[in-house]
Design a protein around this motif. Structure first.
Motif, PDB file in Angstrom:
ATOM      1  N   ARG A  14      -6.903 -14.022 -11.064  1.00 47.43           N
ATOM      2  CA  ARG A  14      -7.010 -14.762  -9.691  1.00 47.43           C
ATOM      3  C   ARG A  14      -8.111 -13.636  -8.741  1.00 47.43           C
ATOM      4  NH1 ARG A  14      -3.212 -15.567  -5.493  1.00 47.43           N
ATOM      5  NH2 ARG A  14      -1.521 -14.315  -6.769  1.00 47.43           N
ATOM      6  N   ASN A  15      -9.045 -13.957  -8.266  1.00 46.78           N
ATOM      7  CA  ASN A  15      -9.932 -13.331  -7.487  1.00 46.78           C
ATOM      8  C   ASN A  15      -9.851 -13.292  -6.099  1.00 46.78           C
ATOM      9  OD1 ASN A  15     -11.218 -11.940 -10.042  1.00 46.78           O
ATOM     10  ND2 ASN A  15     -12.382 -13.872 -10.347  1.00 46.78           N
ATOM     11  N   ALA A  16      -9.177 -14.537  -5.386  1.00 41.45           N
ATOM     12  CA  ALA A  16      -9.315 -14.801  -4.331  1.00 41.45           C
ATOM     13  C   ALA A  16      -8.093 -13.896  -3.587  1.00 41.45           C
ATOM     14  CB  ALA A  16      -9.118 -16.335  -4.024  1.00 41.45           C
ATOM     15  N   ARG A  17      -8.081 -12.749  -3.717  1.00 37.96           N
ATOM     16  CA  ARG A  17      -6.905 -12.127  -3.175  1.00 37.96           C
ATOM     17  C   ARG A  17      -7.335 -10.899  -2.283  1.00 37.96           C
ATOM     18  NH1 ARG A  17      -4.069  -8.900  -5.844  1.00 37.96           N
ATOM     19  NH2 ARG A  17      -2.093  -9.681  -5.237  1.00 37.96           N
ATOM     20  N   THR A  18      -6.706 -10.115  -1.514  1.00 43.26           N
ATOM     21  CA  THR A  18      -6.983  -9.101  -0.847  1.00 43.26           C
ATOM     22  C   THR A  18      -5.789  -8.002  -1.063  1.00 43.26           C
ATOM     23  OG1 THR A  18      -5.694  -9.775   1.302  1.00 43.26           O
ATOM     24  CG2 THR A  18      -8.224 -10.534   0.949  1.00 43.26           C
ATOM     25  N   ARG A  19      -6.177  -6.729  -0.620  1.00 46.19           N
ATOM     26  CA  ARG A  19      -5.249  -5.637  -0.858  1.00 46.19           C
ATOM     27  C   ARG A  19      -3.800  -5.869   0.093  1.00 46.19           C
ATOM     28  NH1 ARG A  19      -6.884  -0.937  -3.026  1.00 46.19           N
ATOM     29  NH2 ARG A  19      -5.594   0.183  -1.818  1.00 46.19           N
ATOM     30  N   ARG A  20      -3.776  -6.785   0.818  1.00 44.92           N
ATOM     31  CA  ARG A  20      -2.479  -7.096   1.644  1.00 44.92           C
ATOM     32  C   ARG A  20      -1.528  -7.890   0.418  1.00 44.92           C
ATOM     33  NH1 ARG A  20      -5.169 -10.490   5.172  1.00 44.92           N
ATOM     34  NH2 ARG A  20      -4.544  -9.219   6.834  1.00 44.92           N
ATOM     35  N   ASP A  21      -2.117  -8.612  -0.438  1.00 48.58           N
ATOM     36  CA  ASP A  21      -1.297  -9.118  -1.536  1.00 48.58           C
ATOM     37  C   ASP A  21      -0.678  -8.336  -2.472  1.00 48.58           C
ATOM     38  OD1 ASP A  21      -2.090 -11.645  -0.374  1.00 48.58           O
ATOM     39  OD2 ASP A  21      -3.813 -11.485  -1.230  1.00 48.58           O
ATOM     40  N   SER A  22      -1.388  -7.189  -2.674  1.00 48.07           N
ATOM     41  CA  SER A  22      -0.866  -5.981  -3.634  1.00 48.07           C
ATOM     42  C   SER A  22      -0.240  -4.645  -3.249  1.00 48.07           C
ATOM     43  CB  SER A  22      -2.220  -5.547  -4.446  1.00 48.07           C
ATOM     44  OG  SER A  22      -3.226  -6.632  -4.849  1.00 48.07           O
ATOM     45  N   PHE A  23      -0.281  -4.551  -1.815  1.00 46.25           N
ATOM     46  CA  PHE A  23       0.222  -3.222  -1.454  1.00 46.25           C
ATOM     47  C   PHE A  23       0.927  -3.391   0.057  1.00 46.25           C
ATOM     48  CE2 PHE A  23      -3.873  -2.362  -3.869  1.00 46.25           C
ATOM     49  CZ  PHE A  23      -3.121  -1.878  -4.890  1.00 46.25           C
ATOM     50  N   ILE A  24       1.985  -2.773  -0.069  1.00 50.03           N
ATOM     51  CA  ILE A  24       2.627  -2.449   1.311  1.00 50.03           C
ATOM     52  C   ILE A  24       2.129  -1.191   2.113  1.00 50.03           C
ATOM     53  CG2 ILE A  24       4.583  -2.140   2.552  1.00 50.03           C
ATOM     54  CD1 ILE A  24       6.260  -3.895   0.568  1.00 50.03           C
ATOM     55  N   PHE A  25       1.877  -1.047   3.198  1.00 48.97           N
ATOM     56  CA  PHE A  25       1.497   0.158   3.735  1.00 48.97           C
ATOM     57  C   PHE A  25       0.026   0.631   3.365  1.00 48.97           C
ATOM     58  CE2 PHE A  25       6.229   0.924   2.592  1.00 48.97           C
ATOM     59  CZ  PHE A  25       6.636   0.528   4.012  1.00 48.97           C
ATOM     60  N   ASP A  26      -0.876  -0.238   3.298  1.00 51.48           N
ATOM     61  CA  ASP A  26      -2.356  -0.295   2.956  1.00 51.48           C
ATOM     62  C   ASP A  26      -3.151  -0.380   4.028  1.00 51.48           C
ATOM     63  OD1 ASP A  26      -4.029   0.222   0.480  1.00 51.48           O
ATOM     64  OD2 ASP A  26      -4.895  -1.305   1.628  1.00 51.48           O
ATOM     65  N   ASP A  27      -3.981   0.657   4.476  1.00 52.50           N
ATOM     66  CA  ASP A  27      -4.758   0.578   5.759  1.00 52.50           C
ATOM     67  C   ASP A  27      -6.168  -0.460   5.273  1.00 52.50           C
ATOM     68  OD1 ASP A  27      -3.320   2.198   7.251  1.00 52.50           O
ATOM     69  OD2 ASP A  27      -4.429   4.018   6.631  1.00 52.50           O
ATOM     70  N   ASN A  28      -6.546  -0.594   4.239  1.00 51.28           N
ATOM     71  CA  ASN A  28      -7.534  -1.388   3.759  1.00 51.28           C
ATOM     72  C   ASN A  28      -7.245  -2.779   3.536  1.00 51.28           C
ATOM     73  OD1 ASN A  28     -10.407  -1.782   3.634  1.00 51.28           O
ATOM     74  ND2 ASN A  28     -10.475  -0.819   1.512  1.00 51.28           N
ATOM     75  N   HIS A  29      -6.277  -3.366   4.235  1.00 49.01           N
ATOM     76  CA  HIS A  29      -5.736  -4.787   3.757  1.00 49.01           C
ATOM     77  C   HIS A  29      -6.463  -5.714   3.514  1.00 49.01           C
ATOM     78  CE1 HIS A  29      -5.406  -4.645   8.164  1.00 49.01           C
ATOM     79  NE2 HIS A  29      -5.551  -6.073   8.166  1.00 49.01           N
ATOM     80  N   ASP A  30      -7.529  -6.024   4.215  1.00 44.84           N
ATOM     81  CA  ASP A  30      -8.736  -7.120   3.974  1.00 44.84           C
ATOM     82  C   ASP A  30      -9.707  -7.052   2.875  1.00 44.84           C
ATOM     83  OD1 ASP A  30      -7.525  -8.554   6.108  1.00 44.84           O
ATOM     84  OD2 ASP A  30      -8.746  -7.770   7.654  1.00 44.84           O
ATOM     85  N   ALA A  31      -9.536  -6.056   2.279  1.00 38.70           N
ATOM     86  CA  ALA A  31     -10.546  -5.767   1.104  1.00 38.70           C
ATOM     87  C   ALA A  31     -10.138  -6.579  -0.139  1.00 38.70           C
ATOM     88  CB  ALA A  31     -10.584  -4.242   0.706  1.00 38.70           C
ATOM     89  N   PRO A  32     -11.235  -7.175  -0.811  1.00 37.76           N
ATOM     90  CA  PRO A  32     -10.831  -8.028  -1.944  1.00 37.76           C
ATOM     91  C   PRO A  32     -10.053  -7.009  -3.049  1.00 37.76           C
ATOM     92  CG  PRO A  32     -13.079  -8.090  -1.482  1.00 37.76           C
ATOM     93  CD  PRO A  32     -12.457  -7.136  -0.391  1.00 37.76           C
ATOM     94  N   HIS A  33      -9.139  -7.739  -3.861  1.00 40.75           N
ATOM     95  CA  HIS A  33      -8.183  -7.106  -4.780  1.00 40.75           C
ATOM     96  C   HIS A  33      -7.841  -8.191  -5.884  1.00 40.75           C
ATOM     97  CE1 HIS A  33      -5.056  -4.246  -6.410  1.00 40.75           C
ATOM     98  NE2 HIS A  33      -6.256  -3.488  -6.301  1.00 40.75           N
ATOM     99  N   ALA A  34      -8.617  -8.165  -6.734  1.00 40.75           N
ATOM    100  CA  ALA A  34      -8.265  -9.000  -7.983  1.00 40.75           C
ATOM    101  C   ALA A  34      -7.032  -8.731  -8.638  1.00 40.75           C
ATOM    102  CB  ALA A  34      -9.454  -9.270  -8.749  1.00 40.75           C
ATOM    103  N   MET A  35      -6.646  -9.834  -9.653  1.00 39.68           N
ATOM    104  CA  MET A  35      -5.479  -9.594 -10.366  1.00 39.68           C
ATOM    105  C   MET A  35      -5.750 -10.272 -11.775  1.00 39.68           C
ATOM    106  SD  MET A  35      -1.562 -11.300  -9.605  1.00 39.68           S
ATOM    107  CE  MET A  35      -0.951  -9.607  -8.773  1.00 39.68           C
ATOM    108  N   ASP A  36      -5.109  -9.663 -12.602  1.00 44.19           N
ATOM    109  CA  ASP A  36      -5.367 -10.331 -14.271  1.00 44.19           C
ATOM    110  C   ASP A  36      -3.921 -10.674 -14.533  1.00 44.19           C
ATOM    111  OD1 ASP A  36      -8.131  -9.838 -14.501  1.00 44.19           O
ATOM    112  OD2 ASP A  36      -8.059  -8.360 -15.950  1.00 44.19           O
TER     113      ASP A  36
END
Length: 265
Positions: A14-36
């Motif tokens: 799933r590629n349509a994700r951002t870092r806010r979907d993966s981490f709490i307390f992350d400043d770069n929360h809008d950057a893309p962040h894929a998941m396998d």
């Protein structure tokens, strides 16, 4: 002790994700962040233990999260007939880990008692806690229970020589990690005790959390269980495909020899 082979089998991403979907307390929360999305196969001679089952096309359609391979097709390059799988370790009952239980009709399920109690108890009255579960998957586990094909574990347990399970909790009440003896040492399949290397090594919790202390304590427990930190395998990190060698097909990766390049820990 005879060593186990360990294969990571990717069946979805799933590629349509951002870092806010993966981490709490992350400043770069809008950057893309894929998941396998992975299942894992433990093999020693003619012994096969499957860790988690993925989810099927019906679940993919219901959630709007397509899969690349049906779990049965994903296992074919390893020569595994789903009807021949007799032991499945269910790390927890979320849809992406237990959504294919019905595809392995002859398997006995190994599950933490705390996970079944959580998935069938009053916590499921809350929409937020219920969201990662699907009722049909829980019903399948209960039907398997009434067929005498569930083994419950309470904390640490040995399933076979060189395979142990350990309740971690945090992400789900009865989440368990799997420790496997390999040629590289004790390897730990973290499942969702650490979705990504960064959850573990930067100590950034994943946003779907039932008990924050259990999740944070779990990061330490994973380190204690593994022979070395680079033998902790996160449950959803695309970096696994960079750190470990390709296996018998493009979507399968061989974990037991250890990483082929240094993993920052």
């Amino acid at each position: 002790m005879n060593m186990w082979e360990v294969h990571a089998v990717k069946y979805a991403d799933r590629n349509a994700r951002t870092r806010r979907d993966s981490f709490i307390f992350d400043d770069n929360h809008d950057a893309p962040h894929a998941m396998d999305y992975f299942m894992w196969v433990l093999r020693r001679g003619d012994q096969i233990v499957l860790v988690d089952t993925g989810y099927d096309n019906d679940e993919a359609a219901a959630r709007g999260r397509p899969i690349r391979l049906d779990p049965r097709a994903a296992l074919q390059p390893l020569g595994i007939d789903p009807a021949d799988v007799t032991n499945v370790i269910v790390t927890h009952l979320h849809y992406d880990h237990a959504g294919g239980l019905h595809l392995f009709p002859n398997a006995t399920l190994h599950l933490q008692a705390a996970e079944m109690a959580f998935a069938t108890g009053p916590c499921m009255c809350h929409d937020t806690l219920r969201a990662p579960f699907t009722a049909g998957h829980i019903c399948e586990a209960i039907q398997r229970l009434y067929s005498g094909k569930v083994v419950f574990h309470d904390g640490d347990a040995e399933l076979a020589e060189g395979i142990t399970v350990h309740r971690i909790g945090g992400h789900s009440r009865g989440l368990q990690a799997v420790r496997v003896m390999t040629g590289a040492g004790w390897m730990v399949l973290a499942s969702d005790a650490a979705h990504f290397y960064e959850n573990l090594f930067a100590r950034k919790p994943f946003p779907i959390v039932v008990d924050m202390q259990d999740m944070l304590d779990g990061f330490d427990r994973l380190r204690q269980l593994a022979s070395k930190p680079e033998l902790i395998i996160p449950g959803h990190d695309p970096l696994v495909r960079n750190y470990f060698p390709a296996g018998v097909a493009d979507h399968i990766f061989r974990l037991d020899p250890g990483p082929i390049r240094k993993i920052p820990t």
